[in-house]
Design a protein around this motif. Structure first.
Motif: not given
Length: 224
Positions: A110-114, A158-162
């Motif tokens: 949901d956008g936060a680290p899991v 892999d491109n660093g984007a969320p």
């Protein structure tokens, strides 16, 4: 000339059976043995005197009735036993609600680290975390510690984007050189909100939005 209408043994038995079972269902069949005796009496009274029913036929009918009666009783006992076992299972699972369960399951992002737990194979020289979306497409592959353990997945490609919010499948792939030793799903911890009894077995609803089978739980602990 007076003609006395006779009833065949099969018709008499059929009529008696209809009387015994109509409106009463299976329970009457398993308990009303006197009805069966009355059926035999009527059958004897209405049989053709020139072609009486053999005594062996009565014995066969009695054996058939006893077999059906026993089967009905067995079905009733099994049904009652199943209901009791189901109630017992749900009663035990009520104690699970509110506890934290650990299980292999997909990740809801949901956008936060899991936080997840990684398992690696002994003898591996490299470990990679492979992330796949709901369509099975690989959206990220990154190296992770060989010792495995706790790991916070940031939810980036892999491109660093969320990555978009959604459900992802994470697995740790252990390699020895270029040879894949094993691919192990990550383990997550989540609080149990509800236990449901379904046709496919008991399922647990977790606070991370996931729903798993009760037998998929690896361990339980009290929630902090």
């Amino acid at each position: 000339m007076d003609v006395t209408q006779t009833q065949t043994p099969a018709a008499a038995a059929s009529g008696g059976a209809a009387t015994a079972t109509s409106g009463s269902g299976a329970p009457a069949l398993s308990s009303d043995f006197e009805t069966f005796l009355r059926m035999l009496t009527v059958q004897m009274q209405n049989q053709d005197p020139l072609n009486p029913v053999e005594s062996s036929d009565f014995a066969v009918q009695l054996a058939q009735f006893s077999s059906v009666e026993q089967q009905v009783r067995t079905n009733d006992i099994l049904s009652s036993l199943g209901d009791r076992l189901g109630a017992l299972g749900m009663g035990q699972l009520l104690g699970w609600v509110g506890m934290t369960a650990r299980a292999e399951m997909p990740v809801v992002f949901d956008g936060a680290p899991v936080p997840v737990n990684l398992s690696t194979e002994p003898g591996a020289t490299e470990a990679r975390l492979v992330v796949r979306d709901q369509n099975g497409a690989t959206v990220q592959t990154l190296q992770v510690p060989l010792e495995g353990g706790e790991f916070d997945w940031a939810g980036v490609g892999d491109n660093g984007a969320p990555l978009p919010n959604g459900t992802y499948t994470l697995a740790t792939e252990s390699y020895s050189g270029e040879s894949l030793l094993a691919s192990t799903p990550v383990i997550q911890s989540a609080e149990i909100l509800e236990a449901r009894n379904t046709s496919g077995g008991t399922r647990l609803v977790l606070d991370n939005g996931q729903e798993i089978k009760a037998d998929e739980v690896i361990s339980l602990r009290n929630s902090v």
